[in-house]
Write a protein that holds these residues in place. Sequence first.
Motif, PDB file in Angstrom:
ATOM      1  N   GLU A  85      22.010  -8.346  85.765  1.00 22.64           N
ATOM      2  CA  GLU A  85      23.466  -8.160  85.772  1.00 22.64           C
ATOM      3  C   GLU A  85      23.827  -6.801  86.372  1.00 22.64           C
ATOM      4  O   GLU A  85      24.801  -6.676  87.112  1.00 22.64           O
ATOM      5  CB  GLU A  85      24.018  -8.245  84.342  1.00 22.64           C
ATOM      6  N   LYS A 119      19.832  -9.010  81.620  1.00 21.17           N
ATOM      7  CA  LYS A 119      20.738  -7.854  81.588  1.00 21.17           C
ATOM      8  C   LYS A 119      20.435  -6.921  82.754  1.00 21.17           C
ATOM      9  O   LYS A 119      21.363  -6.383  83.386  1.00 21.17           O
ATOM     10  CB  LYS A 119      20.574  -7.106  80.259  1.00 21.17           C
ATOM     11  N   TYR A 135      16.264  -1.646  81.076  1.00 19.55           N
ATOM     12  CA  TYR A 135      16.217  -3.050  80.644  1.00 19.55           C
ATOM     13  C   TYR A 135      15.027  -3.771  81.281  1.00 19.55           C
ATOM     14  O   TYR A 135      14.368  -4.585  80.636  1.00 19.55           O
ATOM     15  CB  TYR A 135      17.522  -3.761  81.023  1.00 19.55           C
TER      16      TYR A 135
END
Length: 321
Positions: free
Chosen positions: A186, A183, A161
Amino acid sequence: MSDNKRLAFSIISFLHDQLSSGNLSSGAQESLEVAVQCLETAFEVSADDRSLAVPLTLPEIFADATRETSSQVNNNATVNTVGDDERAEAERLKNDGNDQMKVENYAAAVEFYSKAIAVNPQNAVYYCNRAAALSKLGNYAGAVQDCEQAIGIDPNYSKAYGRMGLALASLNKHAEAVTFYKKALELDPDNDSYKSNLKIAEDKMDAASPTAGMGGMDLAGLLSNPSFMNMASSLMTNPQVQQMMSGMMSGAYGGGAGGTGGGGGVPGGLPGAASGRDLSGLIQAGQQFAQQMQQENPELIEQLRSQIRNRLPSAGNDEQP
């Protein structure tokens, strides 16, 4: 019961097609005719009731089902056919690619990663590393494709990502880059590189918004600054500036076309000599305005300079495999 009737109708239709094919013996035909009668009686359906028909024939339904099963088996076979020797060979090729990245031989790195993928196409790391090498070569679209492959194999691979964000940002797709950086964070909340790159992408996305001024400057914030607006108003009420603006407008739209107004005409009707004098005076007035801003509000000047510096491209935020 309606689904059972549809299924029975499909079987009866299939048997009718076989009867009309002419490829059956007389005994086989009699057996199928009995089967049709039994099915019609058991399920209370008729071959003439078209309301029970389905979009696909029974052979077509069977073909679709067997095709999906075969595809699943082939995919599983592909995964299972990668043995220990192949995995070890793929790892060796990946390490060779990493060595080439360290000496900045990115084209060779791409070759090694591609060979590793050919040996073991189910490893997300190989695609992600090749994406890094492709980005170094300026092939950001190829890097995006490799990151998509890596994410498809391992949806929880944070580095894929992050590298997707880098490639998208290089393609000036900052809004999409922000999504992938978030993302990545995260999955890896303590990664400072993702945080830094996310901030850069968000800033560039804001700079590209309709509320941003030229060159990425916060024009809306500048126009709402009382000090700036007061000095701008002072400049526009200056008689010298008003006279110059009036002269430029009258020269551009008045009777100066064709050079009859003196001073030598230029296309568009703006007298060349007059325009030169007015432009020089306007530049001088702008310089006086800048000096006045520097004297009266040096903090505002420094703020503008800081905005310009922050919009310059930032290096050193890339990652290595």
